[in-house]
Design an enzyme around this catalytic site. Structure first.
Site, PDB file in Angstrom:
ATOM      1  CB  SER A 145      -0.831   0.085   1.285  1.00 22.68           C
ATOM      2  OG  SER A 145      -1.611   1.274   1.890  1.00 22.68           O
ATOM      3  CE1 TYR A 158      -3.945  -2.515   5.003  1.00 20.86           C
ATOM      4  CE2 TYR A 158      -3.352   0.416   4.354  1.00 20.86           C
ATOM      5  CZ  TYR A 158      -3.488  -0.999   4.166  1.00 20.86           C
ATOM      6  OH  TYR A 158      -3.391  -1.238   3.059  1.00 20.86           O
TER       7      TYR A 158
END
Length: 283
Positions: A145, A158
């Site tokens: 990501s 995250y």
């Protein structure tokens, strides 16, 4: 689901078999379908019979749902045993989750679970299937990501798990180079998938349990039923990620990293040229 052999697979398909984790929806599902359309024999890892039935309904003989819970050692071992004697050309580590909120108040068990799904589960899958990938001189594609190279506020857990995946991928790429196994990282920006709706709903539930001090210091971000102010409104399609995964699986010389989305490319440029203080203000 995922039981028994499949003699209808040709030798050519056997040599091009790819396992995709987290294929029940979103990025994983789009990746599985794109790889199948491109001629790969895809083992689409799902956790439920309902998800398996949805994939089977696609009617593609190149798309085979298999049970795979990457947080379960038994599930991984069962799939490895099922594939005994069959080559594996590629592995797409996609399964993931996102817990959002200020690190000061996120329950530590939620952060540990974030790492269990986003990191340790993928390590367990890699350990189980790397012998097959090495024998086939295959490819590993890890879905990361933009949060794997930039930590956004309230995405701390995250981001930490994705930063860890980036470091793991670098080390693994160098460890496997001599064996002829490539390792690529896909770095998507804001992608239109269900993971964020789930994350916002979970964030609201967690926020409701926070002490009043958390609301006083950080405010409420999930109470409007929307995104809570997280992320840009414009999102890329999961198809863009699937295209990058297909490229990593087919490029004659696969790259170490593939950025996906205009926002991802923009942020990568900003991170490269801006000092931290200015980047912080921008974010």
């Amino acid at each position: 689901m995922g039981q028994g052999r499949h003699p209808e697979m040709t030798e050519q398909a056997e040599a091009k078999r790819v396992l995709v984790s987290g294929a029940s929806r979103g990025i994983g599902r789009h990746c599985a379908m794109a790889l199948a359309d491109a001629g790969f024999q895809v083992l689409a890892g799902v956790r439920s019979e309902a998800a398996a039935a949805e994939l089977a309904a696609q009617g593609s003989s190149a798309l085979q749902p298999v049970h795979l819970d990457i947080t379960s050692r038994g599930s991984i071992e069962a799939l490895a045993a099922e594939l005994d004697g069959h080559p594996l050309h590629g592995l797409v580590n996609n399964a993931g989750t996102a817990v959002l909120g200020p690190l000061e108040f996120l329950p530590i068990e939620e952060i540990r679970q974030e790492f269990e799904v986003n990191l340790f589960g993928h390590i367990a899958v890699l350990q189980a299937f790397l012998p097959k990938l090495r024998a086939a001189r295959g490819r590993v594609v890890n879905i990361s990501s933009i949060s794997g190279f930039t930590g956004f506020p309230f995405f701390g857990a995250y981001a930490a798990s994705k930063f860890a995946m980036e470091g793991l991928s670098d080390a693994l790429r160098r460890e496997l180079r001599a064996a002829g196994v490539s390792v690529s990282v896909i770095q998507p920006g804001n992608i239109d998938t269900g993971i964020w709706e789930d994350s916002f709903n979970k964030g609201k539930a967690l926020e409701d349990r926070f002490p009043e001090e958390a609301v006083r210091v950080y405010g409420r971000r999930f109470q409007d039923g929307g995104s809570g102010g997280y992320g840009p409104a414009r999102k890329s399609s999961p198809d863009a990620v699937a295209a990058a995964v297909l490229q990593a699986m087919t490029d004659s010389t696969p790259r170490g990293r593939y950025l996906v989305g205009r926002d991802a490319r923009r942020l990568a440029r900003l991170k490269r040229f801006l000092p931290d203080a200015l980047l912080d203000r921008f974010i």
